[in-house]
Motif scaffolding. Structure first.
Motif, PDB file in Angstrom:
ATOM      1  N   ASN A  63      13.432  21.395 -21.321  1.00 40.45           N
ATOM      2  CA  ASN A  63      13.773  19.992 -21.071  1.00 40.45           C
ATOM      3  C   ASN A  63      15.002  19.584 -21.880  1.00 40.45           C
ATOM      4  O   ASN A  63      14.919  19.402 -23.105  1.00 40.45           O
ATOM      5  N   PRO A  64      16.154  19.434 -21.241  1.00 39.26           N
ATOM      6  CA  PRO A  64      17.399  19.088 -21.948  1.00 39.26           C
ATOM      7  C   PRO A  64      17.291  17.782 -22.729  1.00 39.26           C
ATOM      8  O   PRO A  64      17.818  17.674 -23.847  1.00 39.26           O
ATOM      9  N   PHE A  65      16.631  16.786 -22.157  1.00 37.31           N
ATOM     10  CA  PHE A  65      16.456  15.508 -22.858  1.00 37.31           C
ATOM     11  C   PHE A  65      15.700  15.722 -24.167  1.00 37.31           C
ATOM     12  O   PHE A  65      16.114  15.227 -25.229  1.00 37.31           O
ATOM     13  N   TYR A  66      14.602  16.478 -24.106  1.00 40.82           N
ATOM     14  CA  TYR A  66      13.782  16.656 -25.308  1.00 40.82           C
ATOM     15  C   TYR A  66      14.496  17.538 -26.339  1.00 40.82           C
ATOM     16  O   TYR A  66      14.356  17.314 -27.546  1.00 40.82           O
ATOM     17  N   LYS A  67      15.253  18.517 -25.863  1.00 42.95           N
ATOM     18  CA  LYS A  67      16.017  19.367 -26.791  1.00 42.95           C
ATOM     19  C   LYS A  67      16.973  18.526 -27.630  1.00 42.95           C
ATOM     20  O   LYS A  67      17.128  18.738 -28.830  1.00 42.95           O
ATOM     21  N   THR A  68      17.595  17.557 -26.987  1.00 43.65           N
ATOM     22  CA  THR A  68      18.520  16.665 -27.694  1.00 43.65           C
ATOM     23  C   THR A  68      17.766  15.703 -28.598  1.00 43.65           C
ATOM     24  O   THR A  68      18.187  15.442 -29.727  1.00 43.65           O
ATOM     25  N   PHE A  69      16.657  15.195 -28.101  1.00 45.64           N
ATOM     26  CA  PHE A  69      15.873  14.212 -28.852  1.00 45.64           C
ATOM     27  C   PHE A  69      15.229  14.821 -30.095  1.00 45.64           C
ATOM     28  O   PHE A  69      15.193  14.201 -31.160  1.00 45.64           O
ATOM     29  N   ALA A  70      14.703  16.034 -29.967  1.00 49.64           N
ATOM     30  CA  ALA A  70      13.917  16.654 -31.058  1.00 49.64           C
ATOM     31  C   ALA A  70      14.653  17.871 -31.621  1.00 49.64           C
ATOM     32  O   ALA A  70      14.114  18.973 -31.680  1.00 49.64           O
ATOM     33  N   LYS A  71      15.880  17.656 -32.072  1.00 54.41           N
ATOM     34  CA  LYS A  71      16.720  18.756 -32.547  1.00 54.41           C
ATOM     35  C   LYS A  71      16.116  19.524 -33.717  1.00 54.41           C
ATOM     36  O   LYS A  71      16.282  20.732 -33.853  1.00 54.41           O
ATOM     37  N   GLU A  72      15.416  18.799 -34.608  1.00 53.28           N
ATOM     38  CA  GLU A  72      14.888  19.433 -35.815  1.00 53.28           C
ATOM     39  C   GLU A  72      13.422  19.840 -35.675  1.00 53.28           C
ATOM     40  O   GLU A  72      12.776  20.236 -36.649  1.00 53.28           O
ATOM     41  N   ALA A  73      12.866  19.734 -34.471  1.00 53.68           N
ATOM     42  CA  ALA A  73      11.430  19.998 -34.280  1.00 53.68           C
ATOM     43  C   ALA A  73      11.098  21.475 -34.431  1.00 53.68           C
ATOM     44  O   ALA A  73      11.802  22.345 -33.918  1.00 53.68           O
ATOM     45  N   ASN A  74      10.004  21.735 -35.138  1.00 51.92           N
ATOM     46  CA  ASN A  74       9.460  23.086 -35.276  1.00 51.92           C
ATOM     47  C   ASN A  74       8.037  23.053 -34.727  1.00 51.92           C
ATOM     48  O   ASN A  74       7.168  22.385 -35.311  1.00 51.92           O
ATOM     49  N   PRO A  75       7.767  23.727 -33.618  1.00 51.87           N
ATOM     50  CA  PRO A  75       6.425  23.663 -33.010  1.00 51.87           C
ATOM     51  C   PRO A  75       5.289  24.008 -33.958  1.00 51.87           C
ATOM     52  O   PRO A  75       4.163  23.557 -33.763  1.00 51.87           O
ATOM     53  N   LYS A  76       5.586  24.793 -34.997  1.00 49.27           N
ATOM     54  CA  LYS A  76       4.534  25.196 -35.939  1.00 49.27           C
ATOM     55  C   LYS A  76       4.364  24.216 -37.096  1.00 49.27           C
ATOM     56  O   LYS A  76       3.472  24.367 -37.921  1.00 49.27           O
ATOM     57  N   ASP A  77       5.250  23.199 -37.162  1.00 48.79           N
ATOM     58  CA  ASP A  77       5.162  22.174 -38.215  1.00 48.79           C
ATOM     59  C   ASP A  77       5.068  20.817 -37.524  1.00 48.79           C
ATOM     60  O   ASP A  77       6.083  20.226 -37.163  1.00 48.79           O
ATOM     61  N   TRP A  78       3.841  20.318 -37.352  1.00 47.52           N
ATOM     62  CA  TRP A  78       3.643  19.099 -36.566  1.00 47.52           C
ATOM     63  C   TRP A  78       4.363  17.903 -37.181  1.00 47.52           C
ATOM     64  O   TRP A  78       4.816  17.014 -36.461  1.00 47.52           O
ATOM     65  N   ASN A  79       4.479  17.868 -38.488  1.00 50.24           N
ATOM     66  CA  ASN A  79       5.163  16.747 -39.145  1.00 50.24           C
ATOM     67  C   ASN A  79       6.658  16.705 -38.833  1.00 50.24           C
ATOM     68  O   ASN A  79       7.314  15.682 -39.047  1.00 50.24           O
ATOM     69  N   SER A  80       7.194  17.802 -38.330  1.00 50.15           N
ATOM     70  CA  SER A  80       8.622  17.833 -37.980  1.00 50.15           C
ATOM     71  C   SER A  80       8.871  17.280 -36.576  1.00 50.15           C
ATOM     72  O   SER A  80      10.021  17.078 -36.184  1.00 50.15           O
ATOM     73  N   ILE A  81       7.801  17.033 -35.845  1.00 47.56           N
ATOM     74  CA  ILE A  81       7.940  16.547 -34.465  1.00 47.56           C
ATOM     75  C   ILE A  81       8.208  15.042 -34.504  1.00 47.56           C
ATOM     76  O   ILE A  81       7.407  14.277 -35.025  1.00 47.56           O
ATOM     77  N   PRO A  82       9.339  14.582 -33.959  1.00 50.64           N
ATOM     78  CA  PRO A  82       9.664  13.153 -34.027  1.00 50.64           C
ATOM     79  C   PRO A  82       8.756  12.308 -33.132  1.00 50.64           C
ATOM     80  O   PRO A  82       8.261  12.782 -32.109  1.00 50.64           O
ATOM     81  N   VAL A  83       8.562  11.063 -33.528  1.00 53.11           N
ATOM     82  CA  VAL A  83       7.791  10.109 -32.729  1.00 53.11           C
ATOM     83  C   VAL A  83       8.731   9.479 -31.707  1.00 53.11           C
ATOM     84  O   VAL A  83       9.828   9.035 -32.050  1.00 53.11           O
ATOM     85  N   MET A  84       8.313   9.471 -30.442  1.00 54.66           N
ATOM     86  CA  MET A  84       9.124   8.842 -29.404  1.00 54.66           C
ATOM     87  C   MET A  84       8.505   7.513 -28.991  1.00 54.66           C
ATOM     88  O   MET A  84       7.286   7.335 -29.047  1.00 54.66           O
ATOM     89  N   THR A  85       9.347   6.584 -28.624  1.00 50.16           N
ATOM     90  CA  THR A  85       8.884   5.270 -28.187  1.00 50.16           C
ATOM     91  C   THR A  85       9.326   5.027 -26.743  1.00 50.16           C
ATOM     92  O   THR A  85      10.114   5.803 -26.176  1.00 50.16           O
ATOM     93  N   LYS A  86       8.868   3.941 -26.183  1.00 46.75           N
ATOM     94  CA  LYS A  86       9.245   3.596 -24.816  1.00 46.75           C
ATOM     95  C   LYS A  86      10.755   3.359 -24.709  1.00 46.75           C
ATOM     96  O   LYS A  86      11.365   3.643 -23.676  1.00 46.75           O
ATOM     97  N   ARG A  87      11.343   2.883 -25.789  1.00 43.89           N
ATOM     98  CA  ARG A  87      12.792   2.629 -25.766  1.00 43.89           C
ATOM     99  C   ARG A  87      13.577   3.927 -25.561  1.00 43.89           C
ATOM    100  O   ARG A  87      14.626   3.928 -24.913  1.00 43.89           O
ATOM    101  N   HIS A  88      13.070   5.039 -26.114  1.00 39.20           N
ATOM    102  CA  HIS A  88      13.753   6.323 -25.948  1.00 39.20           C
ATOM    103  C   HIS A  88      13.736   6.774 -24.488  1.00 39.20           C
ATOM    104  O   HIS A  88      14.591   7.574 -24.067  1.00 39.20           O
TER     105      HIS A  88
END
Length: 435
Positions: A52-77
Motif C-alpha cells: 500500500n503506497p499510502f501506508y508506506k508513506t504514512f508509516a515510514k518508521e513502522a516496524n511490524p515487530k515493534d507495535w509501539n513504532s506503529i503510528p496512530v492514524m485518524t480520520k483526517r489522515h
C-alpha cells in the motif's frame, strides 16, 4: 430460503469461507488465541507496508515487530481520494465501498476487501445467535434512516426485503407517526428491534405515556439491539420496562464492523476475532485496564485499505476484568445525538443529519469537519472547515436536503472556519441543540 446469505454470495462476499475462518479462530485456546492476535497484527502491518503506497508513506518508521513504532492514524489522515489509499491489486471495482456516517464530524469514503467484509457479517451473524436471532429467518423492526432519493430509497427497501426487515422512519418521531408504528407492531410477527438508540427511546417514551408494553402487543419479540448512539442506564431501564424484552448494546463502526456486543450475561464482549482494540492516552501510550482513553482499533483482515491503530474518535474504557483474549468494554463515551424538534412539532433523531451530511461528503476530501447546531426552533447553523469555500450550488443542495429530510421553511446559516471547537475530550459532536 436463506436470502441474506444468497445476497452476500451474489455480490461476491464469500460468507461460507468467512464463517469457516471465524469458527477456526473461536476454537483456539487462550494460548493459541494470543499467538494468533500477535501474528495477525504483524501480518497486516507487513502487508500494507509492502503493498500500500499510502501506508508506506504514512508509516515510514513502522516496524511490524515493534507495535509501539506503529503510528496512530485518524480520520483526517484518510480524507483524500480513495484511489490514493487502496492497496496494490485493489480498485473501486473489486472492493466494498461505503461512507462513514460523519457522526464524529469527520466524514470520508472507505473500502474493505470482499473477504474482510464477509468476515464482518459472519461476526454479526455469530453474535445474533447468542439471542436466538437469525439474519435469514428472524423478522427485524428497523429504526434507521433511509435515503429519500428514488434510487437510494428503493435500493434500501430491496436490501430490507432480502434481510427480512421492516424499516420505521427516524425522520418523524411525533405521536401520530409513533401510533402508526405501534399498530404495525400489533399486526406483524417481529422477532427483534434494531436501530438508533434515541429513536427507540422516543418510541418507548410514547408507550410510557400511553401506559403500554410493546411485547404484550407483539408477543413474538425476543430482543432489542441498540446501536450508533450511547445507551444511558436510565434509558435502558425505560426500554426494558416499555418494550418488555432484553436490551442488547451493540458498538460498531461502518469502516470496521462489529467492535463490541453485549452477551446474555450483560458483558460487553470486544471483538477479538478480526479486530484488535486498544485504549490509548493523549500521548498514544496504552492505558491499563480500567482507565479511560481513546478507542484505537486495528482491522486485522482488511487488505484493501489500512485501518491500523485507527483512532475512531470515541472515548472508552476496558474493564479491569479484561484479558487479551477476552477484553470487556466497560464504558463508552461518544456518539450521543440530540433529538431535533421542529416548528411543526415534528421530532427527528439527531442522526437524521447523517443523510444531510452525505450531501457535503465529496471524494476530493474538501470538507474536513463540520458541526450542525440548532440555534432556535427554525434556525440551524452549519459550521465547517474545508480546503476551499463551498459553492452557492452546494450550499443550496444542502438546504434542499434539510428541507427534504426534516421540513421546509427552515433557516440554515453557514460559516466556514479555520477550526471547530471540540470538547475537553477532543470529541467533535456533529449535532447540538440549544433549545
Amino acid at each position: 430460503m436463506n436470502l441474506f446469505n444468497i445476497s452476500l454470495k451474489i455480490n461476491g462476499f464469500p460468507i461460507k469461507k468467512a464463517k469457516t475462518v471465524l469458527e477456526t479462530i473461536q476454537q483456539k485456546n487462550d494460548s493459541e488465541l494470543s499467538t494468533y492476535i500477535e501474528a495477525k497484527k504483524q501480518d497486516i502491518v507487513t502487508y500494507h507496508l509492502t503493498h500500500n503506497p499510502f501506508y508506506k508513506t504514512f508509516a515510514k518508521e513502522a516496524n511490524p515487530k515493534d507495535w509501539n513504532s506503529i503510528p496512530v492514524m485518524t480520520k483526517r489522515h484518510l480524507q483524500q481520494p480513495l484511489n490514493h489509499r487502496l492497496s496494490d491489486g485493489f480498485t473501486t471495482k473489486n472492493v466494498y465501498i461505503n461512507k462513514t456516517s460523519g457522526s464524529s464530524g469527520d466524514p470520508f469514503i472507505f473500502a474493505k476487501d470482499k473477504f474482510c467484509h464477509a468476515l464482518t457479517w459472519a461476526g454479526f451473524i455469530d453474535r445474533y445467535r447468542w439471542f436466538d436471532l437469525d439474519f435469514n429467518t428472524s423478522k427485524q423492526a428497523r429504526f434507521y434512516g433511509i435515503p429519500l432519493n428514488k434510487l437510494g430509497y428503493y435500493k434500501e427497501r430491496f436490501k430490507d426485503f432480502l434481510s427480512k426487515r421492516y424499516r420505521f422512519s427516524v425522520f418523524d418521531l411525533g405521536d401520530a407517526q409513533l401510533e402508526k408504528n405501534m399498530n404495525i407492531f400489533k399486526n406483524t410477527k417481529f422477532d427483534y428491534i434494531n436501530g438508533y438508540t434515541s429513536s427507540i427511546v422516543q418510541f418507548a417514551k410514547y408507550l410510557q405515556r400511553k401506559n403500554m408494553v410493546l411485547n404484550t402487543m407483539c408477543p413474538t419479540l425476543k430482543a432489542c439491539i441498540v446501536t450508533s448512539e450511547m445507551l444511558f442506564e436510565e434509558d435502558k431501564v425505560l426500554l426494558e420496562t416499555q418494550l418488555g424484552i432484553p436490551i442488547i448494546n451493540e458498538y460498531g463502526a461502518a469502516e470496521l464492523g462489529l467492535i463490541a456486543f453485549q452477551n446474555t450475561k450483560n458483558e460487553w464482549i470486544v471483538n477479538t476475532e478480526d479486530l484488535y482494540v486498544e485504549i490509548l492516552d493523549e500521548n498514544n501510550r496504552v492505558l491499563p485496564y480500567g482507565e479511560e482513553g481513546r478507542v484505537v482499533i486495528t482491522s486485522l483482515y482488511n487488505k484493501a485499505h489500512p485501518f491500523i491503530r485507527y483512532d475512531l474518535g470515541d472515548i472508552g474504557k476496558l474493564s479491569k476484568e479484561s484479558t487479551l483474549n477476552k477484553p470487556l468494554l466497560e464504558t463508552l463515551v461518544g456518539r450521543t445525538n440530540d433529538i431535533v424538534v421542529l416548528p411543526s412539532g415534528k421530532k427527528a433523531a439527531g442522526l437524521s443529519f447523517y443523510y444531510v451530511t452525505k450531501t457535503v461528503i465529496e471524494n476530493d476530501g474538501n470538507v474536513k469537519e463540520f458541526i450542525i447546531e440548532q440555534l432556535t426552533l427554525d434556525t440551524f447553523k452549519i459550521s465547517y472547515t474545508s480546503s476551499y469555500e463551498l459553492s452557492e450550488e452546494k450550499l443550496n443542495n444542502i438546504k434542499a436536503a434539510i428541507s427534504k429530510y426534516l421540513e421546509p421553511n427552515l433557516t440554515v446559516e453557514f460559516e466556514r472556519k479555520t477550526a471547530l471547537e471540540r470538547s475537553a475530550r477532543g470529541k467533535l459532536k456533529q449535532f447540538k441543540s440549544y433549545l
